[in-house]
Design an enzyme around this catalytic site. Structure first.
Site, short mmCIF file in Angstrom:
data_model
loop_
_atom_site.label_atom_id
_atom_site.label_comp_id
_atom_site.label_asym_id
_atom_site.label_seq_id
_atom_site.Cartn_x
_atom_site.Cartn_y
_atom_site.Cartn_z
N SER A 106 -3.34 -13.09 1.67
CA SER A 106 -4.18 -14.26 1.96
C SER A 106 -3.58 -15.01 3.15
CB SER A 106 -4.21 -15.21 0.76
OG SER A 106 -4.49 -14.54 -0.43
N PHE A 114 -5.70 -9.13 10.05
CA PHE A 114 -6.31 -9.53 11.32
C PHE A 114 -7.66 -8.85 11.48
CE2 PHE A 114 -1.66 -9.81 12.04
CZ PHE A 114 -1.56 -11.14 12.36
N CYS A 153 -12.28 -18.31 8.11
CA CYS A 153 -10.90 -18.56 8.55
C CYS A 153 -10.73 -19.65 9.61
CB CYS A 153 -10.29 -17.27 9.09
SG CYS A 153 -9.95 -16.05 7.82
N GLY A 184 -7.41 -9.58 -6.11
CA GLY A 184 -8.48 -10.15 -5.28
C GLY A 184 -9.32 -9.06 -4.65
N ALA A 185 -10.60 -8.98 -5.07
CA ALA A 185 -11.49 -7.92 -4.60
C ALA A 185 -12.55 -8.48 -3.67
CB ALA A 185 -12.14 -7.22 -5.80
N ALA A 232 -3.11 -17.10 15.54
CA ALA A 232 -4.10 -16.15 16.08
C ALA A 232 -5.51 -16.70 15.90
CB ALA A 232 -3.96 -14.79 15.40
#
Length: 469
Positions: free
Chosen positions: A122, A153, A267, A8-9, A214
């Site tokens: 992920s 994070f 997110c 995953g880039a 979070a």
């Protein structure tokens, strides 16, 4: 020498591996992706993402589309693939779609001939590691796998700084001798530049839940202050002054207390919806309902902003040119995932406005794609998204703020780009239709100065312009 391969880039994989490659010269670092266009961009001077400081990292990992070769050779495999919200079936609209994660796990099992440490990078639901573990062990062919959770994070716009100097690095693993050994292997990688007291270890489930928690807490703070903006406008209070005074309390702190048109990004909404689904599945409806309200406040904030625009401009924007300054979900990034600008623009388009958009980092193609796509489609890999989205004819995109605002009836500031503070608003006012309206969704302009010029100004959570009352 240890070899690390990241599958995953994207916004996480690329910057994270660039910093690991720089800080760990003895480690071979490779980033793989099935998207040829994305890998070609990483290998060019025109990177596929905009992130301040990324160009200056210097050391570059190898970027390749030869996924199976590098997974076969790797000792540690980071998996940083999309985990979109499901759009159909069980849990649609809330649950995470783990299709790409499962595909990655099955590919790892197919090509591996040596023991591997597989790292969840992920954001995933709690207990994903257990599912991945089952896939790998049932297809192991004698290969031993250890699954670790190492959530990111990073904040877009400060991701490189966050990687160089993280608040913490969290590594979760199985509480077995093999699991703890794997934790120490990954810890040794980070320990080459991160102080040991900032590298936290926990069990797998705690690490997985920490990431969701979070993001939920950060979004909750934004929704909390945004929930008060309407009350501030109604009473004459100033939400900026309220937030500043509240933030002086050391127990609260001033971070994430800036009122706005709403939060966005890849997110916050996705992780809260995921948390809601997990709570519902575990028989916790009251907890699920609590977190649903964070999303509802955010949705209401965007709707309220659109309603304010339309109501202020004689209850219609039909045929009127509205200039939108800023389309990315926040400054210093070109990321438009879940940006409030999408819902605001769609709301104005529903009232038949003509919209002219300027953002210093977002292309016209991306803007048109975002306005044409269905909700949650954005989080699928680019090659699975509509290749030629329908163009929204009432929308034009320009690379100049003055061109965007020329002849406009109103302006909506939807991203807090620093350059919007320094624009020549007298020049902008002179070239607008009158009365000239400005709706500041990020509280970036000096309201009184603009009113002195002649603008009718509405700033989120600030005392209303006499015109609007």
């Amino acid at each position: 020498m240890v070899k690390i391969c990241c599958i995953g880039a994207g916004y996480v994989g690329g910057p994270t591996m660039a910093v690991i490659a720089l800080k760990c010269p003895a480690v071979e670092v490779v980033v793989v992706d099935i998207s040829v266009a994305r890998i070609n961009a990483w290998n060019s001077d025109q990177l596929p993402i905009y992130e301040p400081g990324l160009d200056d990292v210097g050391e570059e990992p190898l970027f390749s589309t030869d996924v199976e070769k590098h997974v076969f050779e790797a000792d540690i495999i980071f998996v940083s693939v999309n985990t979109p919200t499901k759009t159909s079936g069980l849990g649609a609209g809330k649950a995470a779609d783990l299709t790409y994660w499962e595909s990655a796990a099955r590919m790892i099992a197919d090509v591996s001939k040596s023991d591997k440490i597989v790292v969840e990078k992920s954001t995933v639901p709690v207990k994903t590691a257990e599912a991945i573990e089952k896939i790998l062990t049932h297809n192991s062919k004698g290969v031993n796998y250890q699954i670790l959770s190492n959530p990111e994070f990073l904040a877009e716009g400060t991701a490189i700084q966050d990687l160089f100097n993280p608040d913490r690095v969290l590594i979760g693993g199985r509480e077995t001798p093999e699991g703890q050994k794997a934790v120490q292997v990954l810890k040794a990688v980070y320990a080459q530049w991160v102080p040991e007291d900032r590298i936290i270890t926990s069990n797998l489930w705690s690490a997985e839940l920490t990431k969701l928690t979070a993001n939920a807490f950060l979004a909750d703070r934004i929704s909390s202050v945004n929930s008060l903006t309407a009350l501030c406008e109604a009473t004459g209070a100033d939400v900026t002054e309220v937030a500043y005074s509240v933030g002086m309390d050391s127990r609260i702190s001033p971070k994430f207390l800036n009122a706005s048109v709403g939060f966005g990004g890849s997110c916050f909404q996705k992780d809260i919806l995921n948390l809601v689904y997990i709570c519902e599945c575990n028989g916790l409806p009251e907890v699920a309902e609590y977190w649903k309200h964070v999303i509802r406040i955010n949705d209401n904030q965007k709707s309220r902003f659109v309603n304010r625009v339309v109501a202020s401009m004689f209850n219609t924007v039909s045929g009127k040119k509205i200039a939108v300054l800023g389309f990315s979900f926040k400054k210093d990034t070109g990321d438009t995932r879940e940006t409030p600008a999408i819902d605001v623009c769609k709301g104005l388009l529903a009232d038949k406005a003509s919209i002219s958009i300027y953002d210093p980092q977002v292309t016209e193609d991306q803007i048109q794609r975002d306005l044409a796509m269905n909700k949650f489609d954005w989080d699928h890999p680019i090659h699975l998204q509509p290749t030629s989205p329908a163009t929204v004819k009432q929308v034009s995109v320009t690379w100049d703020a003055y061109e965007a605002t020329k002849g406009a009836h109103g302006i909506c500031i939807l991203t807090e780009w620093d350059e919007f503070k320094g624009l020549d608003y007298q020049k902008i006012y002179d070239n607008m239709q009158k009365p000239a309206f400005l709706f500041d969704g990020r509280n970036v302009v000096d309201t009184e100065k603009l009113r002195a010029i002649g603008f009718i100004v509405h700033s989120i959570g600030k005392p209303l312009d006499p015109w609007l009352t």
